[in-house]
Design a protein around this motif. Structure first.
Motif, PDB file in Angstrom:
ATOM      1  N   ALA A  34      10.373  47.922   8.767  1.00  0.00           N
ATOM      2  CA  ALA A  34      10.002  49.086   7.957  1.00  0.00           C
ATOM      3  C   ALA A  34       8.959  49.943   8.668  1.00  0.00           C
ATOM      4  N   VAL A  35       7.997  49.300   9.307  1.00  0.00           N
ATOM      5  CA  VAL A  35       6.977  50.044  10.060  1.00  0.00           C
ATOM      6  C   VAL A  35       7.649  50.841  11.184  1.00  0.00           C
ATOM      7  N   ILE A  50      -2.520  54.393  17.227  1.00  0.00           N
ATOM      8  CA  ILE A  50      -2.329  55.742  17.772  1.00  0.00           C
ATOM      9  C   ILE A  50      -1.194  55.732  18.792  1.00  0.00           C
ATOM     10  N   SER A  51      -1.196  54.732  19.675  1.00  0.00           N
ATOM     11  CA  SER A  51      -0.123  54.621  20.673  1.00  0.00           C
ATOM     12  C   SER A  51       1.239  54.456  20.009  1.00  0.00           C
ATOM     13  N   PHE A  52       1.289  53.616  18.972  1.00  0.00           N
ATOM     14  CA  PHE A  52       2.551  53.429  18.255  1.00  0.00           C
ATOM     15  C   PHE A  52       2.985  54.722  17.570  1.00  0.00           C
ATOM     16  N   ASN A  89       6.801  59.056  10.334  1.00  0.00           N
ATOM     17  CA  ASN A  89       6.089  59.527   9.143  1.00  0.00           C
ATOM     18  C   ASN A  89       4.651  59.036   9.056  1.00  0.00           C
ATOM     19  N   LEU A  90       4.183  58.334  10.077  1.00  0.00           N
ATOM     20  CA  LEU A  90       2.819  57.810  10.029  1.00  0.00           C
ATOM     21  C   LEU A  90       1.810  58.945  10.011  1.00  0.00           C
TER      22      LEU A  90
END
Length: 82
Positions: free
Chosen positions: A69-70, A24-26, A76-77
């Motif tokens: 990539a992440v 969530i933080s990321f 877009n998460l």
């Protein structure tokens, strides 16, 4: 015997301790959260990759590509649910 490339296990101050909280933080833009996720999983990924292919440098490159990539796809998460 394959040696892990990282054994820090350091959790940045103020970071959630659980996986969901870190994601969530990321997702909200915290690069420190991605670093914490990386630190938490890099040893397991490295060891598993070396068992699969036996080429440590290739495994390191692949892990780097996954996390790049992440990071690139952070905007877009989708919502973290579990």
């Amino acid at each position: 015997d394959v040696q892990p490339i990282n054994r820090l296990g350091v959790q940045p101050q103020g970071m959630p301790q659980d996986e969901k909280g870190l994601w969530i933080s990321f997702a909200q833009g915290s690069k420190a959260a991605l670093n914490a996720i990386y630190q938490r999983h890099v040893d397991l990924l490295y060891n598993y990759g070396c068992q699969l292919c036996g080429e440590p440098e290739l495994v390191k490159d692949c892990i780097q590509e996954v996390f790049v990539a992440v990071l690139r796809n952070q905007p877009n998460l989708c919502k973290v649910v579990s």
